[in-house]
Design a protein around this motif. Structure first.
Motif, mmCIF file in Angstrom:
data_model
loop_
_atom_site.group_PDB
_atom_site.id
_atom_site.type_symbol
_atom_site.label_atom_id
_atom_site.label_comp_id
_atom_site.label_asym_id
_atom_site.label_seq_id
_atom_site.Cartn_x
_atom_site.Cartn_y
_atom_site.Cartn_z
ATOM 1 N N SER A 130 0.729 -1.210 -0.083
ATOM 2 C CA SER A 130 0.085 0.133 -0.051
ATOM 3 C C SER A 130 0.915 1.175 0.076
ATOM 4 N N LEU A 131 2.037 1.125 0.062
ATOM 5 C CA LEU A 131 2.972 2.513 0.305
ATOM 6 C C LEU A 131 3.241 2.792 -1.261
ATOM 7 N N LEU A 158 -7.324 5.035 12.143
ATOM 8 C CA LEU A 158 -6.037 4.546 12.524
ATOM 9 C C LEU A 158 -6.121 3.218 12.915
ATOM 10 N N VAL A 159 -7.066 2.512 13.411
ATOM 11 C CA VAL A 159 -7.066 1.333 13.679
ATOM 12 C C VAL A 159 -7.074 0.310 12.329
ATOM 13 N N VAL A 160 -8.042 0.760 11.612
ATOM 14 C CA VAL A 160 -8.179 0.070 10.167
ATOM 15 C C VAL A 160 -6.892 -0.088 9.402
ATOM 16 N N MET A 161 -6.213 1.083 9.416
ATOM 17 C CA MET A 161 -5.174 1.483 8.747
ATOM 18 C C MET A 161 -4.150 0.272 9.134
ATOM 19 N N ILE A 217 0.278 10.827 8.489
ATOM 20 C CA ILE A 217 0.190 9.590 7.631
ATOM 21 C C ILE A 217 1.036 9.554 6.353
ATOM 22 N N GLY A 218 0.942 10.857 5.968
ATOM 23 C CA GLY A 218 1.670 10.984 4.559
ATOM 24 C C GLY A 218 3.068 11.449 4.438
ATOM 25 N N ARG A 219 3.480 11.981 5.715
ATOM 26 C CA ARG A 219 4.851 12.651 5.608
ATOM 27 C C ARG A 219 5.822 11.998 6.693
ATOM 28 N N THR A 220 5.538 11.332 7.712
ATOM 29 C CA THR A 220 6.414 11.002 8.459
ATOM 30 C C THR A 220 6.575 9.412 8.645
ATOM 31 N N LEU A 275 2.747 2.856 10.064
ATOM 32 C CA LEU A 275 1.152 2.814 10.358
ATOM 33 C C LEU A 275 0.775 1.864 9.157
ATOM 34 N N ARG A 276 0.962 2.448 7.952
ATOM 35 C CA ARG A 276 0.404 2.113 6.469
ATOM 36 C C ARG A 276 1.357 0.715 6.132
ATOM 37 N N ALA A 277 2.538 0.302 6.582
ATOM 38 C CA ALA A 277 3.221 -0.685 6.158
ATOM 39 C C ALA A 277 2.816 -1.939 6.990
ATOM 40 N N ALA A 278 2.365 -1.629 8.438
ATOM 41 C CA ALA A 278 1.917 -2.707 9.385
ATOM 42 C C ALA A 278 0.681 -3.306 8.828
ATOM 43 N N GLY A 279 -0.406 -2.368 8.441
ATOM 44 C CA GLY A 279 -1.541 -3.135 7.968
ATOM 45 C C GLY A 279 -1.570 -3.620 6.650
#
Length: 847
Positions: free
Chosen positions: A99-100, A571-574, A692-695, A701-705
Motif C-alpha cells: 500500500s506504500l 487509525l485502527v483500520v489502517m 500519515i503521509g509525511r512521517t 502505520l500503513r506498512a503494518a496494515g
C-alpha cells in the motif's frame, strides 16, 4: 564498542542455533563474510538459509550464538539497528509494503543516517534510479508493480544505503538476463568499495561466476565450506543435495511430426505482444524466451485468460470462444503462475484443500463433503512428486518453495489438462526439487499434454524444451527446434534482437502518476465535497430553510463528532483491525464529562481531560489484548466495548441534567460562524493527514496494515504501530464523546452506540481499505461532513423514515463505488493495446 577496520570481517555469525516446534532450523552454524568478497550460502529449500539471513538482519531471534557486525558482537539485533550498522538485505520476496508508494518504501528501508528529507525524497529517488539506469515512478504504488520491478527497487534501496555488507537472497529469480548483468555490474562496484556480499541462490553457474567463498547448508548444518574455485559445479550440487545427480533433465520428446496440435495460437495480439502464432503438439514442451519485458509473459497470461487478447486459440481443434480463465479451464487449459503465494495458492488452507480446489466437482460429485474421496484424489495427485509435508492438512505456506510448486503441479494433474502453461517453474526451488519438477513436466507431456514453459533461465529452456520461441518487442523473432535449442542460441538471439532495436532501460518507464493510489486519498475527498454541494443545492431548492443559520450550525457541530470518530476508526483500520469499542468510549467520555458540567470552567476542563485519559486507558487495554495476547482486534474491542458500556451505565443509569449556562456558552463557541468543535476536528484531520503521509510513523502505520511480515523486514515494529493506533483511537473516541456532549449538554450512557457503525461507514466511503494499509484523514473528514449533511437534508425533504434509509444508503453506495469505477477505468487505460510499431521496425516471426 569495537571500531571496525578494513581488515575486520563484514559479518560474523558464530554458533547460531534456531529451533522451531519440531524442527531444528539451524544447528551451531558459523559463517564469516569477508569484506570485498562474495560469499555464497547454498542449500536446498528448508536447509536453513533464509532463517540464517533473517537472524543476521534482525527479523528472526536466534536461540543461541552471536552476530558480529561493524566490529561488535551481539546475541540479537533489531532490523533498524542492523541497517544502521551497515547491513542491507534484498529478500527473495521483496520487503515492500503493497500500500506504500515506492518513495515511502525506500525511505523505510534506508538507515536514518542515509535517509533524505521527505519533501525532496521523490526527486532524490528519481536521480538515484536514473544513476542506476532504472526508470520507475517514485510515486507509483508498490502494489501495482510487477515482482521484477519490486526486486529492482529493493536492490536500488540497498545500494542507496551504502552498506558495508549486502545480503542478496535469490536476487535473480525474477530478473531477466539484462537485469542479471546489471546486478552483477553493481556487485563489482561494491566489491571495489570493499563491501562484503552474501549471495544466496539456487543457480550454480552464478555462484561459479561471481562468488569467492561458499558455505553449504543441509538440514540446518554446515556440510561444506571453502573457496568456490576449489569445487566443480557437480561437486557443489552434490554437496547441496547430498547425492550425485547423474542427470538433471529427462530425455526429450520423440513424437512424430504431423500430429494434430493440442494447442494452436493464431495472430494473438494484446498488451505487449503482436501477431504471435505457434502450435504445440501433444507430448511436446515449448519454451518462451527473450529479454524480460518483451511480451512473452503477457502472452502466457493472456492464453490462460488472465489478460486481454485478440486472435484465435484452439485446444484439440476446439476454439476458445470466450477470453476468461474459467472458459480456458473448461476447455482443458491449466495455468501455473510464477507468483505462487500471491496468485496461485490459498495460503491459509491445507495442502489437500489447495490441490482439490479447482476440481471441487470431482472431489464432491454429489455436492456434499466426501473427505475420504478428497484424500484419495490428493494422494493420487501428489504420487511421485515427493511433496515434503507432515500431513495433508498442513498449511501450504509452511512448505518449502519446491514442495509448494509440486502442490500446484499436482493440482494441475488432478484437473486432467490438455494444455499446461507454466510460468517460471523452478523459481525459488532448490536443485533437487528442480530435477523432480523437470521429470514431472516431461511425464505430463508424454501423457499427451501440450506444455508451454516461460523461463528466464536459458539453461533450463535448453535442457527441458523441444522447441523455444524467442521474443523481442512483442513478436517471435526466431523459433528454435531440436538441436537448435541451445543456451547460446537462446541467449544470443534474444540479446542480438535487443541490440538490433536498441536496448531499452532495465525497467520500462511507468507513466508518471499512472499507478498512484489517487482515489484513496485527496481525490476521493474532492468527490465527497462535490456530493455535499450537490445535496445541499438540491435540498435548498426544495426547502430553502435548509440554509437557516441555526440548522447549518447544528449540522456542522454534529459533523464534528462524526469526523473525529471516523479518524479514530481510520487509525485502527489502517493497521489491519477494526475497533468496535469506539461508540462505548464516546458514551463513557460524555458521561464522565457530565459530572463536571455543574461547577467552574476549570473543573469542567479537568473533567474533559479525565474523559480523554479514560479513552486512552481503553485504548491501552485494546492494544495489549491485540498485541500481547494476539486476540484479533475485532474480538478484543468487542469485549472492551461491552465492559466500557456497562461502566458508563453504572455511572449514569439515567441521563444527567443539562450543563450550566456558562459551560453551554463555552462549548457552543464559534469561529467565523463555524462551531469550534468542527474547527478542532478539521485541525485533527489535517495533523493526522500530515502524520500519515509525511512521517516515518505514518509510513509505519500503513506498512503494518498492508503486510505485517514485510513491514517487520522493513524495520517497522508492527506491534508498536498497532499499540499506537489503539491508544490514539481511544483518545480520539473520547474527544468525540466531548464533541457529542457539546451538542446536547447531557451525559447519557445510551448515546453514541451507533457511532461505531458510523465510523466504519465513514472510512469506507472515504476510500480507505478495510483490509488495512491505506486511507486519507482529509477524505474521512469529508465523509463525516457528507454523512451529517445527508441526515440533515433528509429531514428537510420531509421523507418518511424508510425513504430516509433508502436515500442515505444510495448516497453512501455512490460514494463507495466511485473509487472502484475510477480504478477500473485507469486499469483499462493502462492495458490498452500498444500502438503498432513502424513498418519494418520488427522482423517477422520465423515459421
Amino acid at each position: 564498542m569495537a571500531t571496525p577496520t578494513s581488515s575486520t570481517p563484514g559479518l560474523v555469525l558464530t554458533e547460531i542455533t534456531k529451533t522451531y516446534p519440531g524442527v531444528r532450523a539451524l544447528d551451531s552454524v558459523s559463517v564469516t563474510v569477508e569484506r570485498g568478497r562474495v560469499h555464497a550460502i547454498l542449500g536446498e529449500n528448508g536447509a536453513g538459509k533464509s532463517t540464517l539471513v533473517g537472524i543476521a538482519a534482525g527479523s528472526v531471534v536466534p536461540d543461541s550464538g552471536t552476530i558480529g557486525l561493524a566490529g561488535e558482537q551481539v546475541a540479537r539485533i533489531q532490523p533498524r539497528e542492523a541497517r544502521e550498522k551497515g547491513l542491507a538485505i534484498v529478500y527473495q520476496t521483496p520487503a515492500l509494503a503493497p500500500s506504500l508508494s515506492v518513495v515511502d518504501s525506500v525511505l523505510l528501508l534506508l538507515p536514518e543516517s542515509r535517509r533524505p528529507k521527505r519533501r525532496g525524497a521523490a526527486a532524490w529517488l528519481s536521480a538515484h534510479f536514473e544513476s542506476l539506469g532504472l526508470t520507475i515512478d517514485p510515486n507509483a504504488q508498490v502494489g501495482s508493480l510487477s515482482l521484477r520491478e519490486a526486486h529492482l527497487i529493493e536492490i536500488a534501496a540497498a545500494l542507496a544505503s551504502e552498506p558495508s555488507v549486502l545480503v542478496l537472497d535469490e536476487p535473480t529469480e525474477a530478473l531477466g538476463n539484462d537485469e542479471t548483468r546489471w546486478l552483477f555490474e553493481r556487485i563489482d562496484e561494491l566489491l571495489a568499495k570493499n563491501v562484503g556480499i552474501v549471495y544466496i541462490t539456487h543457480r550454480i553457474p552464478e555462484v561459479v561466476e561471481i562468488a569467492s567463498d561458499l558455505t553449504v547448508l543441509r538440514d540446518g548444518k554446515v556440510v561444506g565450506r571453502g573457496k568456490v574455485a576449489d569445487f566443480s559445479e557437480d561437486q557443489i550440487v552434490e554437496l547441496i543435495v547430498g547425492r550425485s545427480l547423474e542427470t538433471t533433465f529427462p530425455d526429450k520428446s520423440s513424437s512424430e511430426p504431423g500430429v494434430q496440435p493440442a494447442l494452436e495460437v493464431v495472430d494473438a495480439t494484446g498488451p505487449g505482444f503482436r501477431s504471435v502464432s505457434f502450435t504445440v503438439a501433444p507430448g511436446r514442451i515449448v519454451g518462451l524466451a527473450g529479454v524480460e519485458g518483451n511480451g512473452q509473459r503477457e502472452l502466457l497470461r493472456a492464453l490462460s485468460g488472465k489478460g486481454p487478447m485478440a486472435g484465435t486459440v484452439r485446444v484439440n481443434g476446439t476454439p476458445l470462444a470466450r477470453r476468461s480463465a474459467k472458459a480456458g479451464s473448461q476447455l482443458g487449459i491449466a495455468y501455473l503462475p510464477g507468483d505462487r503465494i500471491g496468485e496461485a495458492m490459498f495460503g491459509k488452507m491445507s495442502v489437500r484443500e489447495n490441490i482439490v480446489a479447482p476440481s471441487i466437482d470431482l472431489a464432491m460429485p454429489a455436492g456434499f463433503l466426501d473427505r475420504p474421496r478428497e484424500y484419495r484424489l490428493t494422494r493420487e495427485a501428489i504420487a511421485g512428486l515427493a511433496v515434503k509435508t507432515p500431513t495433508l492438512e498442513t498449511p501450504v505456506t509452511s512448505l518449502s518453495g519446491g514442495s509448494q510448486q509440486k502442490v500446484l503441479l499436482a493440482r494441475a494433474r488432478l484437473g486432467d489438462p490438455k494444455v499446461l502453461l507454466v510460468e517460471d517453474p523452478t523459481q525459488g526451488v532448490d536443485a533437487g526439487a528442480r530435477v523432480e519438477i523437470y521429470a514431472f513436466l516431461r511425464r505430463m507431456a508424454e501423457s499427451g499434454v501440450a506444455v508451454v514453459v516461460l523461463s528466464t533461465d536459458a539453461v533450463e529452456l535448453e535442457g527441458l524444451c523441444d522447441s523455444v520461441l524467442v521474443f523481442s518487442r512483442g513478436r517471435v523473432m526466431v523459433t528454435l527446434d531440436g538441436d537448435q535449442v541451445t543456451e547460446r542460441a537462446i541467449t544470443g538471439t534474444a540479446v542480438l534482437s535487443q541490440r538490433e532495436h536498441e536496448s531499452a532501460p532495465v525497467v520500462s518507464a511507468v507513466p508518471s502518476g499512472a499507478r498512484r493510489s489517487w482515489w484513496r486519498g485527496e481525490g476521493q475527498a474532492g468527490v465527497l465535497v462535490g456530493l455535499i454541494l450537490v445535496l445541499g443545492a438540491v435540498t435548498t431548492l426544495v426547502a430553502p430553510a435548509f440554509l437557516n443559520p441555526l440548522n447549518i450550525s447544528q449540522t456542522l457541530a454534529t459533523a464534528g463528532t462524526l469526523v473525529v470518530v471516523g479518524l479514530a476508526q481510520l487509525l485502527v483500520v489502517m493497521t489491519g483491525g477494526i475497533d468496535l469499542s469506539i461508540g462505548s468510549v464516546v458514551a463513557l467520555a460524555g458521561v464522565i464529562t457530565s459530572f463536571f458540567a455543574h461547577g467552574s470552567i476549570v473543573l469542567f476542563v479537568a473533567g474533559v481531560a479525565l474523559s480523554i485519559v479514560a479513552g486512552l486507558v481503553v485504548g491501552v487495554v485494546n492494544g495489549l489484548l491485540a498485541t500481547r495476547l494476539n486476540i484479533p482486534p475485532v474480538i478484543a474491542t468487542l469485549v472492551t466495548s461491552i465492559a466500557v458500556l456497562g461502566l458508563a451505565q453504572v455511572l449514569r443509569p439515567q441521563p444527567s441534567e443539562t450543563a450550566t449556562d456558562e459551560i453551554m456558552t463555552l462549548i457552543g463557541t464559534t469561529v467565523a460562524g463555524v462551531p469550534l468543535i468542527l474547527v478542532a476536528a478539521i485541525l485533527i484531520a489535517v495533523v493526522l493527514w500530515l502524520i500519515i503521509g509525511r512521517t516515518r510513523l505514518g509510513r509505519g502505520l500503513r506498512a503494518a496494515g498492508s503486510d505485517p511480515v514485510k513491514a517487520n523486514r522493513m524495520g517497522v515494529s508492527v506491534r508498536a504501530m498497532r499499540m499506537f493506533a489503539s491508544v490514539a483511537a481511544g483518545g480520539l473516541a473520547a474527544v468525540a464523546g466531548f464533541a457529542l456532549y457539546t451538542t446536547t449538554g447531557i451525559g447519557d450512557a445510551n448515546t453514541g452506540q451507533t457511532l461505531t457503525l458510523t465510523s466504519v461507514t465513514a472510512i469506507v466511503i472515504a476510500g480507505a481499505s478495510i483490509f488495512g494499509g491505506s486511507g486519507s484523514a482529509i477524505a474521512v473528514a469529508a465523509a463525516g461532513l457528507l454523512l451529517e449533511t445527508i441526515t440533515s437534508a433528509l429531514t428537510f425533504l420531509s421523507l418518511s423514515l424508510s425513504w430516509q434509509y433508502w436515500v442515505q444508503g444510495a448516497f453512501v453506495l455512490v460514494a463507495a463505488v466511485i473509487p472502484l469505477v475510477a480504478r477500473f477505468v485507469r486499469t483499462r487505460r493502462l492495458i490498452a493495446p500498444p500502438t503498432a510499431p513502424p513498418s519494418g521496425a520488427v522482423a517477422e516471426a520465423a515459421p
